[in-house]
Every structure is written in C-alpha cells, then in structure tokens.
Design a protein around this motif. Structure first.
Motif, PDB file in Angstrom:
ATOM      1  N   THR A   5       0.800  -1.226   0.000  1.00  0.00           N
ATOM      2  CA  THR A   5       0.000   0.000   0.000  1.00  0.00           C
ATOM      3  C   THR A   5       0.829   1.270   0.000  1.00  0.00           C
ATOM      4  O   THR A   5       0.319   2.328  -0.334  1.00  0.00           O
ATOM      5  N   GLY A   6       2.087   1.185   0.441  1.00  0.00           N
ATOM      6  CA  GLY A   6       2.922   2.370   0.557  1.00  0.00           C
ATOM      7  C   GLY A   6       2.692   3.129   1.842  1.00  0.00           C
ATOM      8  O   GLY A   6       3.316   4.146   2.087  1.00  0.00           O
ATOM      9  N   GLY A   7       1.779   2.633   2.676  1.00  0.00           N
ATOM     10  CA  GLY A   7       1.473   3.294   3.942  1.00  0.00           C
ATOM     11  C   GLY A   7       2.469   2.942   5.027  1.00  0.00           C
ATOM     12  O   GLY A   7       3.252   2.002   4.914  1.00  0.00           O
ATOM     13  N   ALA A  13       5.567  -5.002  12.242  1.00  0.00           N
ATOM     14  CA  ALA A  13       4.991  -5.347  10.940  1.00  0.00           C
ATOM     15  C   ALA A  13       6.040  -5.267   9.838  1.00  0.00           C
ATOM     16  O   ALA A  13       6.040  -6.077   8.908  1.00  0.00           O
ATOM     17  N   HIS A  14       6.956  -4.311   9.935  1.00  0.00           N
ATOM     18  CA  HIS A  14       8.010  -4.190   8.932  1.00  0.00           C
ATOM     19  C   HIS A  14       8.988  -5.362   9.030  1.00  0.00           C
ATOM     20  O   HIS A  14       9.427  -5.905   8.013  1.00  0.00           O
ATOM     21  N   ILE A  15       9.295  -5.768  10.248  1.00  0.00           N
ATOM     22  CA  ILE A  15      10.173  -6.925  10.432  1.00  0.00           C
ATOM     23  C   ILE A  15       9.504  -8.174   9.867  1.00  0.00           C
ATOM     24  O   ILE A  15      10.136  -8.966   9.155  1.00  0.00           O
TER      25      ILE A  15
END
Length: 114
Positions: A5-7, A13-15
C-alpha cells in the motif's frame, strides 16, 4: 513502509514483512544480490516428514541470522503447509537493540497458487 500500500506500518509489521520476503526468495534469483534469500523455497516439493521439517527450520534460522539483523531468533515453529504452497511460520525472537521479546506469525507463499 507497507510494500503493498505504501502506507506506514509498525516496526514489528516491517520486520514480519522483511522476514516473509527473505524466506520466500529463492537464493540466486535477486539481481545484484544473488546470495539474498533462503533455501526454504527449495524444500517445497520435498516429502512432508521430520527430515524436511528440520531442513526448513535450519533454512529459516540461517536466512534470518544472515539477512535480518534486527532480531535474534529464539524459536521457530512451522504451521502446516497447504498444497498451494502456503504456510505460516511462527517466530519467537528478541529485538537486538532493545532486548524486548517479539512474537511474529509470518505467512509464506512458497509454491504456485491456484
């Protein structure tokens, strides 16, 4: 950043997103970074037995130690894979910079899809 989504997303969550990318990328397929990825996709067509499960744990641990420096893995649990190549891997780890525990459940798409 969420790659779909680019959000903005949380650190955990990134890990989890990064782990999913590392584990589902076959070694040798990334241009300009041929050593990136894991051996997990190579195990897709292997028999679903204890030996393959141990190989999957080893492939996961090796890839995460190499490519995800933000965590220190403590426990890996592979939840059953489906015939479509979908699996979920549960990871208990510690954030390296804060020493906080982190539990992740990462969906993987390792094979073809129907």
């Amino acid at each position: 950043m969420n790659r779909a989504t680019g959000g903005a997303i949380s650190r955990a969550a990134h890990i989890a997103q990064s782990i999913g990318d590392v584990l589902s990328t076959r070694i040798g397929t990334r241009v300009m970074r041929r050593e990136y990825g894991s051996l997990l996709p190579d195990l897709v067509d292997h028999p679903a037995n204890d030996a393959t499960r141990i190989r999957a744990y080893a492939a996961t641990a090796l890839a995460l130690m190499t490519w995800e420096p933000r965590i220190m893995v403590q426990r890996i649990q592979l939840q059953g894979a489906t015939l479509q190549g979908k699996a979920v891997i549960d990871i208990e780890c510690i954030l390296v910079d804060t020493n906080e525990p982190l539990n992740l459940s990462v969906p993987l798409q390792l094979g073809g899809s129907l």
